[in-house]
Scaffold this motif. Structure first.
Motif, PDB file in Angstrom:
ATOM      1  N   UNK A 220       0.823  -1.222   0.140  1.00  0.00           N
ATOM      2  CA  UNK A 220      -0.004   0.087   0.026  1.00  0.00           C
ATOM      3  C   UNK A 220       0.748   1.262   0.071  1.00  0.00           C
ATOM      4  N   UNK A 221       0.434   2.104  -0.976  1.00  0.00           N
ATOM      5  CA  UNK A 221       1.259   3.620  -0.903  1.00  0.00           C
ATOM      6  C   UNK A 221       2.546   3.636  -0.746  1.00  0.00           C
ATOM      7  N   UNK A 222       2.986   2.836  -1.701  1.00  0.00           N
ATOM      8  CA  UNK A 222       4.809   2.283  -1.496  1.00  0.00           C
ATOM      9  C   UNK A 222       5.239   2.290  -0.245  1.00  0.00           C
ATOM     10  N   UNK A 223       4.502   1.273   0.589  1.00  0.00           N
ATOM     11  CA  UNK A 223       4.978   1.084   2.042  1.00  0.00           C
ATOM     12  C   UNK A 223       6.509   0.924   2.162  1.00  0.00           C
ATOM     13  N   UNK A 224       6.792   1.676   3.405  1.00  0.00           N
ATOM     14  CA  UNK A 224       8.181   1.254   3.608  1.00  0.00           C
ATOM     15  C   UNK A 224       8.422   0.336   4.674  1.00  0.00           C
ATOM     16  N   UNK A 225       7.391  -0.674   5.278  1.00  0.00           N
ATOM     17  CA  UNK A 225       7.244  -1.320   5.904  1.00  0.00           C
ATOM     18  C   UNK A 225       7.351  -2.946   5.321  1.00  0.00           C
ATOM     19  N   UNK A 226       8.117  -3.611   5.864  1.00  0.00           N
ATOM     20  CA  UNK A 226       8.055  -4.851   5.278  1.00  0.00           C
ATOM     21  C   UNK A 226       7.706  -6.191   6.230  1.00  0.00           C
ATOM     22  N   UNK A 227       7.561  -5.897   7.496  1.00  0.00           N
ATOM     23  CA  UNK A 227       7.179  -7.095   8.177  1.00  0.00           C
ATOM     24  C   UNK A 227       5.493  -7.039   8.082  1.00  0.00           C
ATOM     25  N   UNK A 228       4.884  -8.366   8.285  1.00  0.00           N
ATOM     26  CA  UNK A 228       3.556  -8.443   8.006  1.00  0.00           C
ATOM     27  C   UNK A 228       3.197  -9.580   8.913  1.00  0.00           C
ATOM     28  N   UNK A 229       1.710  -9.901   9.364  1.00  0.00           N
ATOM     29  CA  UNK A 229       1.454 -10.789  10.025  1.00  0.00           C
ATOM     30  C   UNK A 229      -0.102 -11.219   9.662  1.00  0.00           C
ATOM     31  N   UNK A 230      -0.572 -12.103   8.976  1.00  0.00           N
ATOM     32  CA  UNK A 230      -1.996 -12.235   8.644  1.00  0.00           C
ATOM     33  C   UNK A 230      -2.618 -12.688   9.888  1.00  0.00           C
ATOM     34  N   UNK A 231      -1.892 -13.096  10.895  1.00  0.00           N
ATOM     35  CA  UNK A 231      -2.475 -13.681  12.073  1.00  0.00           C
ATOM     36  C   UNK A 231      -1.832 -13.209  13.447  1.00  0.00           C
ATOM     37  N   UNK A 232      -1.877 -11.997  13.747  1.00  0.00           N
ATOM     38  CA  UNK A 232      -1.006 -11.302  14.847  1.00  0.00           C
ATOM     39  C   UNK A 232      -1.650 -11.950  16.074  1.00  0.00           C
ATOM     40  N   UNK A 233      -2.852 -12.202  16.195  1.00  0.00           N
ATOM     41  CA  UNK A 233      -3.364 -12.703  17.368  1.00  0.00           C
ATOM     42  C   UNK A 233      -2.990 -14.086  17.548  1.00  0.00           C
ATOM     43  N   UNK A 234      -2.477 -14.775  16.771  1.00  0.00           N
ATOM     44  CA  UNK A 234      -1.815 -16.221  17.019  1.00  0.00           C
ATOM     45  C   UNK A 234      -0.390 -15.804  17.269  1.00  0.00           C
ATOM     46  N   UNK A 235       0.209 -14.920  16.562  1.00  0.00           N
ATOM     47  CA  UNK A 235       1.714 -14.551  16.758  1.00  0.00           C
ATOM     48  C   UNK A 235       2.266 -14.112  18.125  1.00  0.00           C
ATOM     49  N   UNK A 236       1.317 -13.330  18.663  1.00  0.00           N
ATOM     50  CA  UNK A 236       1.476 -12.615  20.179  1.00  0.00           C
ATOM     51  C   UNK A 236       1.613 -13.847  21.130  1.00  0.00           C
ATOM     52  N   UNK A 237       0.543 -14.529  21.331  1.00  0.00           N
ATOM     53  CA  UNK A 237       0.643 -15.720  22.311  1.00  0.00           C
ATOM     54  C   UNK A 237       1.914 -16.474  22.254  1.00  0.00           C
ATOM     55  N   UNK A 238       2.345 -16.818  20.931  1.00  0.00           N
ATOM     56  CA  UNK A 238       3.564 -17.446  20.978  1.00  0.00           C
ATOM     57  C   UNK A 238       4.611 -16.758  21.525  1.00  0.00           C
ATOM     58  N   UNK A 239       4.712 -15.589  21.412  1.00  0.00           N
ATOM     59  CA  UNK A 239       5.659 -14.803  22.196  1.00  0.00           C
ATOM     60  C   UNK A 239       5.621 -14.406  23.598  1.00  0.00           C
ATOM     61  N   UNK A 240       4.618 -15.152  24.150  1.00  0.00           N
ATOM     62  CA  UNK A 240       4.447 -15.012  25.674  1.00  0.00           C
ATOM     63  C   UNK A 240       3.303 -13.945  26.183  1.00  0.00           C
TER      64      UNK A 240
END
Length: 308
Positions: free
Chosen positions: A225-245
């Protein structure tokens, strides 16, 4: 579609951009000239975010947003809004930023209220954020702004210029209990050490805020989007965060009841259309366009050091 549906109001500010006189002082113009000529796109995004808050002032009260944005970013953002209105766009420039700002403000206030006492608020990648000067809920909290040293230095000088012009004081009056600026690149591993050296107490209740130009988490299509400067993404952040504690993870999408604020009323708005589709769907079945999802996520807990 009416202006009300699009989160706009019948206000002359949408038709004519009125810049404050302070932007044309030598000091302020010199600082913003440096930003435009020397800063990279990541650092300049701080001013773009401030411009969005300034131009959506009918829903966001940020008295320093114009100053922190600068003339170039304000004019550019205002031109986008005018073009969107001429095209009767369903997603007017800045509406994402406005909803996100209000969402963060409300969640910060709710979290601090639950602490039943003083707490800490850490703004990671704080940029030109002015919450320490505008949120009354911070009156018992120590605020820490973490960002590149040159960003924090310019921000401090701009705010000093504002109050010296207005009332002769050396610093603006903050609403937070205290404000500490921590010069660090959060992409490096030493930012937490620098944060603690500035007075941060790990044992205290803390609200951590990570707010970027588009959203806190985005799915893979959104990184384009909009020539985004951001490269990190997560389709399931609600699954990612629990895996980090983390625990008690709650995910919202723009247009949800807690991420609406009366600004996302059009049922055919891009984000409202996506809310009815499963998150696993990457391409919209109606028109084949990428499903660019922007998430707002809150979580609590104490992640282990090994996961940080």
């Amino acid at each position: 579609m009416s202006d009300h549906q699009n989160g706009l109001q019948e206000d002359p500010q949408w038709l004519e951009l009125k810049l404050p006189h302070l932007l044309f002082t030598d000091t302020v113009q010199g600082l913003h000239a440096t930003i435009q000529s020397e800063w990279d796109s990541l650092r300049r995004s701080a001013c773009q975010t401030a411009a969005g808050r300034a131009l959506w002032k009918h829903v966001i009260h940020d008295p320093f947003a114009d100053l922190l944005a600068g003339e170039t970013c304000l004019k550019s953002f205002h031109e986008k809004i005018k073009n969107d209105r001429l095209k009767n766009a369903r997603e007017t420039s800045g509406v994402i930023l406005a909803v996100r700002t209000l969402w963060f403000d409300s969640k910060i206030e709710a979290a601090l209220s639950s602490f039943n006492g003083e707490g800490q608020v850490v703004l990671l990648g704080a940029g030109m954020d002015a919450r320490a000067y505008r949120l009354s809920c911070l009156k018992e909290s120590d605020v820490f702004e973490v960002d590149f040293p040159e960003v924090l230095e310019v921000k401090t000088t701009l705010l000093k210029a504002a109050t010296e012009t207005i009332d002769g004081h050396l610093h603006p009056i903050i609403t937070a209990k205290s404000l500490n600026r921590v010069a660090a690149d959060i992409r490096n591993n030493d930012w937490l050490e620098k944060l603690q050296k500035s007075g941060f107490v790990p044992e205290k209740n803390t609200v951590w805020v990570l707010e970027v130009l588009l959203a806190d988490f985005m799915n893979k299509p959104s990184t384009t989007l909009s020539n985004s400067i951001f490269h990190f993404y997560s389709d399931w952040p609600d699954h990612l965060l629990p895996s980090l504690g983390f625990s008690h993870v709650k995910l919202s999408q723009l247009g949800d009841p807690d991420a609406h604020f009366g600004l996302m009323n059009d049922p055919l708005n891009l984000f409202n259309k996506l809310r009815s589709l499963p998150r696993s769907v990457q391409t919209h079945p109606d028109d084949g366009t990428p499903c660019c999802r922007l998430y707002l996520v809150e979580a609590s807990g104490l992640p282990s050091q090994s996961n940080q």
